[in-house]
Design an enzyme around this catalytic site. Structure first.
Site, short mmCIF file in Angstrom:
data_model
loop_
_atom_site.label_atom_id
_atom_site.label_comp_id
_atom_site.label_asym_id
_atom_site.label_seq_id
_atom_site.Cartn_x
_atom_site.Cartn_y
_atom_site.Cartn_z
N PHE A 120 -1.10 -0.86 -4.34
CA PHE A 120 -2.09 0.22 -4.48
C PHE A 120 -1.41 1.58 -4.35
O PHE A 120 -0.69 1.83 -3.38
CB PHE A 120 -3.16 0.10 -3.39
CG PHE A 120 -3.97 -1.16 -3.45
CD1 PHE A 120 -5.05 -1.28 -4.32
CD2 PHE A 120 -3.68 -2.24 -2.62
CE1 PHE A 120 -5.81 -2.44 -4.37
CE2 PHE A 120 -4.43 -3.40 -2.66
CZ PHE A 120 -5.50 -3.50 -3.53
N PHE A 173 0.83 -1.20 0.00
CA PHE A 173 0.00 0.00 0.00
C PHE A 173 0.87 1.25 0.00
O PHE A 173 1.84 1.34 0.76
CB PHE A 173 -0.87 0.07 1.26
CG PHE A 173 -1.83 -1.06 1.47
CD1 PHE A 173 -3.14 -0.98 1.01
CD2 PHE A 173 -1.44 -2.21 2.14
CE1 PHE A 173 -4.04 -2.01 1.22
CE2 PHE A 173 -2.33 -3.25 2.36
CZ PHE A 173 -3.64 -3.14 1.90
N ASP A 174 0.48 2.23 -0.79
CA ASP A 174 0.95 3.59 -0.58
C ASP A 174 0.26 4.12 0.66
O ASP A 174 -0.73 3.56 1.14
CB ASP A 174 0.60 4.44 -1.81
CG ASP A 174 1.05 5.88 -1.69
OD1 ASP A 174 2.05 6.14 -0.98
OD2 ASP A 174 0.38 6.75 -2.28
N GLY A 175 0.79 5.22 1.21
CA GLY A 175 0.19 5.77 2.42
C GLY A 175 -0.86 6.84 2.13
O GLY A 175 -2.06 6.60 2.23
#
Length: 356
Positions: A314, A197-199
């Site tokens: 993502f 995941f991106d943040g």
């Protein structure tokens, strides 16, 4: 003296004979969990399978030629698409959960969500059976948008190749992403589900990205330092990370933390020293964690993703999605936040019966 084995296998021990005949018997598929108890992953037909040829026929020759082609080829399975390895990994996790918790319905439940016509259903079913996928729930809307069905299925994540459908799901508060095939092949684990995941604007809200856009990086660093102990608001995929964490704890409670078949990653352009603490403290405030946290300080994400080999990554920015694709990683775009306000208008295209 050893008892005689079955016909054609003299002297075979009975346990081997039983295993031999068990393998010949049709396998009984497990029961689907109730949607309200499961982690529901809705996947479109074009995300799960490659359907470029069919799409071309529809665009150039129309719906009747498209349906005829599907009927004529319904015994030919589709090739695996971008979401295929992800779905196989979900099923591998389910197999281990069923061994540990035979009566539990806390499992992944995969739903094929498509606006395809019912006539195409046989080929989709044949393809699912060909690859031995456990997908019992179908939603085929015959050209209508499937968005309205996502909430009814208690959807935790929706993957599609149609950006417009994904944006509609995000607007309805459903975790969703547009999935893209990688530019090259990259082998992924068959035993461990890996999700990256991106943040900002993915797990978290886009408040920090708004400051970068409006005031630049220096002001962003000052803001993050001043608000280090204030949790960020949640982003569109926070709930999916939470669902993954819930399943991880089922393995941890059996003493299997190191052997857990789910591994999560935070892969962010943030700098660890200047803005990383707020991201980690936000996850902690939610009672969540990722197994690994990679703070790249603006460096490209692709090379790290090639090392991680996630089943899906993502991100809210197409720049990073494209970088992941180039390195062979399956990437999914989350159309959320301030970064989307400056994108080019989507090209208007004819609506396909499998444009999901």
């Amino acid at each position: 003296m050893e008892p005689p084995g079955p016909a054609g296998a003299p002297g075979r021990p009975w346990d081997e004979a039983k295993a031999f005949y068990d393998n010949l018997a049709p396998k009984k598929k497990p029961k689907s969990p109730k949607p309200e108890n499961a982690i529901t992953i809705a996947v479109s037909s074009r995300a799960l399978f490659r359907m470029e040829e069919e799409q071309k026929i529809y665009t150039e020759q129309g719906v009747e030629a498209y349906v005829k082609y599907q009927l004529d080829h319904e015994n030919e399975p589709f090739l695996p698409g971008a979401a295929f390895p992800f779905v196989k990994a979900l099923e591998a996790v389910n197999a281990q959960l069923r061994e540990l918790y035979p009566d539990s319905e806390e499992l992944f439940d995969i739903v094929l969500m498509t606006n395809n016509h019912a006539q195409v259903g046989v080929r989709l079913i044949n393809s699912i059976n060909h690859y031995d996928l456990f997908i019992e729930r179908f939603c085929m809307t015959g050209g209508n948008s499937p968005i309205g069905y996502l909430k009814a299925y208690h959807t935790n994540l929706y993957l599609s190749s149609d950006a417009e459908k994904v944006s509609g799901a995000i607007e309805e508060g459903i975790a969703a992403a547009t999935i893209f095939s990688p530019s090259r092949d990259l082998e992924v684990s068959e035993k461990q589900l890996r999700v990256a995941f991106d943040g900002d604007a993915v797990l978290f809200s886009d408040e920090s990205e708004q400051i970068v856009k409006a005031h630049g990086l220096d002001m962003f660093f000052e803001h993050e330092k001043a608000h280090e102990n204030k949790p960020l608001a949640q982003g569109p995929l926070k709930g999916f990370l939470e669902a993954l964490g819930k399943l991880q704890k089922k393995f941890y409670s059996k003493g299997l933390r190191l052997e857990c078949p789910i591994r999560t990653y935070l892969v962010t352009a943030r700098s660890a020293a200047s803005s990383g603490a707020r991201a980690l403290k936000t996850l902690r405030s939610w009672g969540l964690e990722t197994d690994e946290a990679l703070f790249l300080a603006g460096a490209p994400k692709g090379p790290l993703l090639r090392k991680i080999r996630p089943h899906i990554f993502f991100d809210d920015q197409m720049f990073h999605v494209e970088g992941a694709q180039e390195m062979g990683a399956v990437a999914a775009h989350v159309p959320y936040g301030v970064a989307q306000k400056h994108k080019r208008p989507a090209r208007e295209e004819r609506q396909s019966p499998n444009s999901k």
